[in-house]
Write a protein that holds these residues in place. Sequence first.
Motif, PDB file in Angstrom:
ATOM      1  N   LYS A  85       0.832  -1.205   0.000  1.00  0.00           N
ATOM      2  CA  LYS A  85       0.000   0.000   0.000  1.00  0.00           C
ATOM      3  C   LYS A  85       0.862   1.247   0.000  1.00  0.00           C
ATOM      4  N   LYS A  86       2.004   1.186   0.671  1.00  0.00           N
ATOM      5  CA  LYS A  86       2.910   2.340   0.725  1.00  0.00           C
ATOM      6  C   LYS A  86       3.489   2.633  -0.647  1.00  0.00           C
ATOM      7  N   VAL A  87       3.906   1.609  -1.348  1.00  0.00           N
ATOM      8  CA  VAL A  87       4.454   1.787  -2.706  1.00  0.00           C
ATOM      9  C   VAL A  87       3.404   2.365  -3.634  1.00  0.00           C
ATOM     10  N   SER A  88       2.213   1.885  -3.505  1.00  0.00           N
ATOM     11  CA  SER A  88       1.116   2.382  -4.352  1.00  0.00           C
ATOM     12  C   SER A  88       0.854   3.833  -4.074  1.00  0.00           C
ATOM     13  N   THR A  89       0.922   4.219  -2.776  1.00  0.00           N
ATOM     14  CA  THR A  89       0.670   5.632  -2.413  1.00  0.00           C
ATOM     15  C   THR A  89       1.752   6.515  -2.958  1.00  0.00           C
ATOM     16  N   GLU A  90       3.024   5.980  -2.880  1.00  0.00           N
ATOM     17  CA  GLU A  90       4.118   6.802  -3.392  1.00  0.00           C
ATOM     18  C   GLU A  90       3.990   6.971  -4.893  1.00  0.00           C
ATOM     19  N   LYS A  91       3.595   5.920  -5.556  1.00  0.00           N
ATOM     20  CA  LYS A  91       3.427   6.039  -7.006  1.00  0.00           C
ATOM     21  C   LYS A  91       2.322   7.007  -7.316  1.00  0.00           C
ATOM     22  N   GLU A  92       1.229   6.879  -6.579  1.00  0.00           N
ATOM     23  CA  GLU A  92       0.138   7.814  -6.827  1.00  0.00           C
ATOM     24  C   GLU A  92       0.573   9.261  -6.532  1.00  0.00           C
ATOM     25  N   THR A  93       1.357   9.422  -5.521  1.00  0.00           N
ATOM     26  CA  THR A  93       1.822  10.785  -5.176  1.00  0.00           C
ATOM     27  C   THR A  93       2.753  11.352  -6.255  1.00  0.00           C
ATOM     28  N   SER A  94       3.659  10.449  -6.717  1.00  0.00           N
ATOM     29  CA  SER A  94       4.597  10.897  -7.748  1.00  0.00           C
ATOM     30  C   SER A  94       3.902  11.133  -9.069  1.00  0.00           C
ATOM     31  N   THR A  95       2.865  10.466  -9.244  1.00  0.00           N
ATOM     32  CA  THR A  95       2.133  10.634 -10.488  1.00  0.00           C
ATOM     33  C   THR A  95       1.363  11.923 -10.484  1.00  0.00           C
ATOM     34  N   LYS A  96       0.814  12.225  -9.256  1.00  0.00           N
ATOM     35  CA  LYS A  96      -0.010  13.437  -9.153  1.00  0.00           C
ATOM     36  C   LYS A  96       0.802  14.709  -8.870  1.00  0.00           C
ATOM     37  N   THR A  97       2.019  14.574  -8.605  1.00  0.00           N
ATOM     38  CA  THR A  97       2.814  15.752  -8.224  1.00  0.00           C
ATOM     39  C   THR A  97       2.969  16.770  -9.363  1.00  0.00           C
ATOM     40  N   PRO A  98       3.318  16.332 -10.559  1.00  0.00           N
ATOM     41  CA  PRO A  98       3.577  17.382 -11.586  1.00  0.00           C
ATOM     42  C   PRO A  98       2.397  18.286 -11.826  1.00  0.00           C
ATOM     43  N   PRO A  99       1.168  17.776 -11.798  1.00  0.00           N
ATOM     44  CA  PRO A  99       0.115  18.741 -12.150  1.00  0.00           C
ATOM     45  C   PRO A  99      -0.082  19.792 -11.120  1.00  0.00           C
ATOM     46  N   ALA A 100       0.198  19.496  -9.812  1.00  0.00           N
ATOM     47  CA  ALA A 100      -0.075  20.495  -8.790  1.00  0.00           C
ATOM     48  C   ALA A 100       1.146  20.679  -7.931  1.00  0.00           C
ATOM     49  N   LYS A 101       2.036  21.558  -8.218  1.00  0.00           N
ATOM     50  CA  LYS A 101       3.236  21.824  -7.430  1.00  0.00           C
ATOM     51  C   LYS A 101       2.906  22.484  -6.124  1.00  0.00           C
ATOM     52  N   GLN A 102       1.782  23.268  -6.170  1.00  0.00           N
ATOM     53  CA  GLN A 102       1.458  23.962  -4.925  1.00  0.00           C
ATOM     54  C   GLN A 102       1.072  22.994  -3.835  1.00  0.00           C
ATOM     55  N   GLY A 103       0.571  21.812  -4.132  1.00  0.00           N
ATOM     56  CA  GLY A 103       0.131  20.871  -3.079  1.00  0.00           C
ATOM     57  C   GLY A 103       1.145  19.818  -2.776  1.00  0.00           C
ATOM     58  N   SER A 104       2.414  20.040  -3.166  1.00  0.00           N
ATOM     59  CA  SER A 104       3.427  18.997  -2.897  1.00  0.00           C
ATOM     60  C   SER A 104       3.725  18.859  -1.421  1.00  0.00           C
ATOM     61  N   ARG A 105       3.742  19.937  -0.748  1.00  0.00           N
ATOM     62  CA  ARG A 105       4.040  19.892   0.674  1.00  0.00           C
ATOM     63  C   ARG A 105       2.930  19.171   1.440  1.00  0.00           C
ATOM     64  N   SER A 106       1.719  19.537   1.067  1.00  0.00           N
ATOM     65  CA  SER A 106       0.609  18.848   1.761  1.00  0.00           C
ATOM     66  C   SER A 106       0.574  17.373   1.434  1.00  0.00           C
ATOM     67  N   GLY A 107       0.990  17.047   0.236  1.00  0.00           N
ATOM     68  CA  GLY A 107       1.021  15.618  -0.146  1.00  0.00           C
ATOM     69  C   GLY A 107       2.088  14.886   0.608  1.00  0.00           C
ATOM     70  N   VAL A 108       3.223  15.554   0.778  1.00  0.00           N
ATOM     71  CA  VAL A 108       4.312  14.904   1.557  1.00  0.00           C
ATOM     72  C   VAL A 108       3.853  14.670   2.982  1.00  0.00           C
ATOM     73  N   ALA A 109       3.176  15.690   3.490  1.00  0.00           N
ATOM     74  CA  ALA A 109       2.698  15.530   4.873  1.00  0.00           C
ATOM     75  C   ALA A 109       1.699  14.395   4.980  1.00  0.00           C
ATOM     76  N   LEU A 110       0.857  14.344   4.005  1.00  0.00           N
ATOM     77  CA  LEU A 110      -0.115  13.250   4.038  1.00  0.00           C
ATOM     78  C   LEU A 110       0.583  11.913   3.867  1.00  0.00           C
TER      79      LEU A 110
END
Length: 397
Positions: free
Chosen positions: A14-39
């Motif tokens: 589940k952790k790997v899947s979340t990281e992939k999902e996070t890395s996948t979603k990161t480029p479209p929204a740079k402003q929410g990268s910090r919140s994503g890292v926190a999550l």
Amino acid sequence: MTDSTTPSAPVEHKKVSTEKETSTKTPPAKQGSRSGVALGAIAIALVIALGGGLYYHGHQQAISQRATIQQLQAQIDALKSGQSQEDSRLVTAQNELTQQLKDTEQKLTTQTGQLTAQSSVLQELQNKVSAIAASDAKIWHLSEADFLVKMAARKLWIDQDIATAANMLKSADKSLAEMNDPSLNEIRQAIIQDINAISNVSQIDFDGIALTLNELSDQIMNLPSASTDWDNTPLEQGATQVSENIKDWRQNLKHSWNNFMSEFITIRARNVPDNELTSPLLTPDQDTYLRENLRLKLLIAARAVSRHQGEIYKQSLESVSTWVRAYFEPDHPSTKAFLSQLDELSQQSVNLDLPKELKSLRLLDTATRNRTRDISPAAPAPEPAAATPAPASNQEG
């Protein structure tokens, strides 16, 4: 350990899947990268916490299961130990039962042999009973005849009753005649010979002799005694008178002595013929004793008649005859009649010339024994010594 590691595998996936999902979603929204890292960090922390909790829970369950397994193993060991002891007891009980079964089988074998022997004896007894039932009437008549002959012998030699003995022999012959058995003719012939031998015995009127003796006993008191005419005058007149003359001292001494003795003995003259001076004299008491003794002698003679004691009978009558002739008036008619009857009785014989044996007694006794033995039950055969169990074993079996 297997239970604690198994739940952590899905967390890593589940952790790997979340990281992939996070890395996948990161480029479209740079402003929410910090919140994503926190999550993501929070998710990772949650995953780690959840994995630790699951590991701890699995570890506790493993410890609990290990304790349960140890308890169960201890119970299994205890059950195995109890089972071993129970098996040992069962083996011992089985051995005991096996030995008892062997003993019981041996007893049953012995008792079967005894029952077989008893069945054989019982069968033989049944055969004997059948034989007895078939010949019961004949055996009864034969036994009755044997009894009658023995009773006849008793009457003849002990009671000396000739008439009764002859009648019993006749009854015995009648019992044998009812059997209609030619083999018993010899015994019947012997019985007839015994009857003839008894009938030839001289018949003496013993009752008449006894009655005559009783009559003579009653006549004793009436027999006259020998002459007792006494002269009451003293034998010497003046034999006790004392003279006053001193010169007669010798005569006076004699008279005094006679006077003294007269108080004890009195001598008187007896007026009897010269040929009777030697006859014995009796006082009244002696006369009574004499008559009683004569009656006793006659009673003894009468008793000897019933017992056929010839010597005692003759001795008693001779004593009576001697005493009567010595102490009673021999010329008196009653004395003469008494002595005449006494002499006649003295000539009588009170002995019985009985036969020495009964021929039929021995023959009949032998025949009865032989026929009774032929139908008597045989004695049981003794049991073998080796097959005889002990008394205690017999009671248990």
